[in-house]
Design a protein around this motif. Sequence first.
Motif, short mmCIF file in Angstrom:
data_model
loop_
_atom_site.label_atom_id
_atom_site.label_comp_id
_atom_site.label_asym_id
_atom_site.label_seq_id
_atom_site.Cartn_x
_atom_site.Cartn_y
_atom_site.Cartn_z
N ALA A 61 0.83 -1.21 0.00
CA ALA A 61 0.00 0.00 0.00
C ALA A 61 0.87 1.26 0.00
CB ALA A 61 -0.93 -0.02 1.21
N ALA A 62 1.95 1.22 0.74
CA ALA A 62 2.85 2.39 0.77
C ALA A 62 3.44 2.67 -0.60
CB ALA A 62 3.97 2.15 1.80
N PHE A 63 3.90 1.62 -1.28
CA PHE A 63 4.49 1.83 -2.61
C PHE A 63 3.47 2.29 -3.63
CE2 PHE A 63 7.94 -1.39 -1.36
CZ PHE A 63 8.79 -0.38 -0.93
N VAL A 64 2.27 1.73 -3.60
CA VAL A 64 1.22 2.16 -4.52
C VAL A 64 0.82 3.61 -4.22
CG1 VAL A 64 -1.19 1.77 -5.22
CG2 VAL A 64 0.39 -0.16 -5.03
N GLY A 65 0.70 3.93 -2.93
CA GLY A 65 0.36 5.30 -2.53
C GLY A 65 1.43 6.30 -2.95
N GLU A 66 2.69 5.91 -2.79
CA GLU A 66 3.79 6.78 -3.21
C GLU A 66 3.72 7.05 -4.72
OE1 GLU A 66 8.66 7.03 -3.34
OE2 GLU A 66 7.70 5.11 -2.97
N CYS A 67 3.47 6.01 -5.49
CA CYS A 67 3.35 6.17 -6.95
C CYS A 67 2.20 7.10 -7.29
CB CYS A 67 3.13 4.81 -7.62
SG CYS A 67 4.59 3.78 -7.61
N ALA A 68 1.07 6.94 -6.63
CA ALA A 68 -0.09 7.80 -6.89
C ALA A 68 0.23 9.25 -6.58
CB ALA A 68 -1.29 7.32 -6.08
N LEU A 69 0.89 9.50 -5.45
CA LEU A 69 1.26 10.87 -5.10
C LEU A 69 2.23 11.47 -6.12
CD1 LEU A 69 1.73 10.71 -1.23
CD2 LEU A 69 0.05 12.05 -2.50
N ARG A 70 3.17 10.68 -6.58
CA ARG A 70 4.12 11.18 -7.58
C ARG A 70 3.41 11.51 -8.90
NH1 ARG A 70 9.77 10.14 -6.94
NH2 ARG A 70 10.22 9.26 -4.90
#
Length: 137
Positions: A61-70
């Motif tokens: 979830a952290a990695f997917v969230g980071e990608c979305a924010l970027r």
Amino acid sequence: MTTNKGRVFGPLLLGRPMMSGTLKPWLVKGDPVREAAWGRLRRESPAFRRAELLFSGVWGAAFVGECALRIVGVYSLSVDTMVWLGTVVMIVTMVVAFVVSGAVGAVPMAHMMGASAPGAVPAGVEKRSSLAGSTHG
């Protein structure tokens, strides 16, 4: 065609958490007793497997969230801003993922491993000191 989301969460849904390969050496620490406890708990303890899945789920979830924010940042902010903000997003993501995954996964798993080791004292029971009852308090 497999999406990145599928690669991140697919192993989790199949019961083969991707982050276990990273977590196991930190918890086992090369100790054969801890290695045996890991294997035994992995086979026999639903709570241990659940904590393992939660650990990997938090990182996914952290990695997917980071990608979305970027992605949002790239399309809504200037390049100069995203150059430094991308690093901030990554650092914050890593810190949050370490804290949350530790709280819901690594720490409970470490406690279960310690409690299942031979000669372990059950949780909530104070281990008696060899000096108990002596004048050397």
